[in-house]
Design an enzyme around this catalytic site. Structure first.
Site, mmCIF file in Angstrom:
data_model
loop_
_atom_site.group_PDB
_atom_site.id
_atom_site.type_symbol
_atom_site.label_atom_id
_atom_site.label_comp_id
_atom_site.label_asym_id
_atom_site.label_seq_id
_atom_site.Cartn_x
_atom_site.Cartn_y
_atom_site.Cartn_z
ATOM 1 N N SER A 219 33.388 31.418 42.964
ATOM 2 C CA SER A 219 33.669 32.683 42.277
ATOM 3 C C SER A 219 32.470 33.100 41.452
ATOM 4 O O SER A 219 31.846 32.270 40.785
ATOM 5 C CB SER A 219 34.899 32.526 41.379
ATOM 6 O OG SER A 219 35.265 33.759 40.802
ATOM 7 N N THR A 257 38.313 47.329 52.460
ATOM 8 C CA THR A 257 36.974 47.838 52.172
ATOM 9 C C THR A 257 36.228 46.880 51.253
ATOM 10 O O THR A 257 36.761 46.444 50.229
ATOM 11 C CB THR A 257 37.060 49.225 51.511
ATOM 12 O OG1 THR A 257 37.769 50.107 52.383
ATOM 13 C CG2 THR A 257 35.675 49.794 51.233
ATOM 14 N N CYS A 345 43.637 29.886 33.103
ATOM 15 C CA CYS A 345 44.762 30.343 33.920
ATOM 16 C C CYS A 345 46.092 29.798 33.412
ATOM 17 O O CYS A 345 47.148 30.271 33.809
ATOM 18 C CB CYS A 345 44.557 29.927 35.373
ATOM 19 S SG CYS A 345 43.051 30.616 36.092
#
Length: 414
Positions: A219, A257, A345
């Site tokens: 990431s 996209t 998280c």
């Protein structure tokens, strides 16, 4: 020079508002500041070069070329081929895609998966999902430092084992797992091997061929890139189905996209990380060891969590007896110090860290944890400030604790 000017400007603004000191940011495992050169690389793809990379006209071709260049840069970080990199919305999507697609694609060979008890929730919750759909998951134990036992891993392998998923570096305690040894075992047994490298990508040298890794998640926002963009490395020849269905983007494997500005930012951050990796790691290790040394020497009844040597360069995680980690975080925040008690998280959870419990800590010990993750922008002077504020905060919280009072009395009586 640039970093010094930025800190001076921040300090001036704080003084104007009556505050004494600028913020000390020690939560880089949660997210990093997007580097100025990364932002600069992204800006044209919001305004001037905004074409859809799937379009046939030149404005679209400009975007497509930028996406391919970023893919090339990112592949270079791990010694992969450009066409083995697939862009995602982040590490969580990459982990989900790796486990679900690998499991479904290999279900005809077996339905057994091996992982560890200390994985990120993106892995653990995906495994729970797969268990509800007929897959069986073995969760490996770890030792007191958070390392798996290779003998236990080998013993867990069965004829129907189709996937091993072990994180490269733990996001809470910073422990590095023996990825090369796991990769060799997986290859010998003919089992697919995935590693969640979100915390390690761009921070440590990674060569997927040498390590025997088939799938790897990363990431951008963990290495001074933008949020909302990540990638999954898929070794050539590995059969993986699509995760998102729709158009033909990402060579028919991930529809939607392309996030061109984010991808460009990821590529710029990856190139920056490669250029700075050795120097950055050296600075962070020095600060890490200095901070660990002072805490252990000056704050009693504390425990360093994670492996002392086999750990991420910038990770410091301690448990302090007789205190609550959340109270400690609030007190540090009031002093302008940003840290965490575990994974970002799971910051809304009242449950103790599953990682710390897996290493053998009791619930009350796990509740008293503090994670500080450093960057090369931190300084030794900041570490000194952190230790002094930490000493005061821990002492204050312990003075309010009846358990600590009883403990002191019992030690004095004995």
């Amino acid at each position: 020079q640039e970093t010094g000017n930025r800190k001076q400007e921040t300090g001036n603004r704080k003084q104007e508002t009556g505050e004494v000191r600028s913020m000390i940011y020690l939560d880089n495992a949660a997210t990093t500041r997007t580097a100025p050169e990364v932002v600069e690389a992204m800006l044209p793809y919001f305004t001037e070069n905004y074409g859809n990379p799937s379009a046939l006209y030149s404005l679209g071709a400009t975007g497509k070329k930028a996406v391919n260049e970023a893919r090339r840069r990112i592949a270079g970080v791990i010694g992969a081929k450009q066409e083995e990199i697939y862009f995602t919305s982040g590490g969580t999507e990459a982990d989900n895609w790796a486990l679900k697609a690998a499991a479904e694609g290999s279900a005809y060979k077996g339905r057994h998966i091996i992982t560890t008890r200390i994985e990120h929730h993106a892995i653990l919750n995906t495994c729970k999902y797969l268990e509800k759909r007929g897959f069986e998951v073995t969760y490996l134990d770890v030792d007191a430092y958070g390392r798996i036992d290779l003998a236990q891993l080998e013993g867990a392998v069965r004829p129907d084992t189709i996937l091993i998923s072990v994180m490269f570096a733990n996001n809470e305690i910073g422990t590095l797992e023996p990825i090369g040894e796991i990769g060799r075992l997986a290859r010998k047994k003919g089992i697919m091997f995935h590693t969640d490298a979100v915390q390690a990508f761009g921070q440590l040298p990674i060569q997927v061929d040498e390590l025997g890794v088939d799938l790897l998640s990363a990431s951008a926002h963990k290495l001074n890139g933008p949020k909302g963009i990540g990638m999954l490395y898929v070794r050539s020849g590995v059969k993986m189905g699509s995760f998102l269905h729709g158009g033909e983007q990402e060579r028919n494997r991930r529809a939607g996209t392309e996030n061109v500005p984010g991808i460009v930012g990821f590529g710029a951050a990856a190139a920056r990380a490669m250029d700075k990796m050795v120097q950055k790691a050296a600075v962070e290790r020095e600060l890490r060891d200095y901070l660990i040394g002072r805490i252990e020497a000056e704050i009693p009844y504390c425990r360093l969590n994670g492996h002392r040597e086999q750990r991420l360069p910038g990770n410091v995680n301690f448990s302090f007896s007789f205190i609550e980690g959340e109270s400690l975080l609030i007190m540090l925040d009031m002093k302008g110090i940003c840290a965490s008690s575990g994974s970002a998280c799971a910051s809304g959870s009242l449950n103790p860290s599953h990682v710390l419990l897996a290493t053998g800590l009791k619930q009350e010990e796990a509740h008293g944890s503090l994670r500080m993750t450093l960057s090369e922008e931190n300084t030794r002077e900041e570490m000194d400030i952190v230790v002094e504020e930490l000493k005061q905060a821990v002492a204050r919280l312990r003075n309010m604790s009846p358990l600590y009072e009883d403990f002191i009395k019992s030690t004095q009586e004995s």
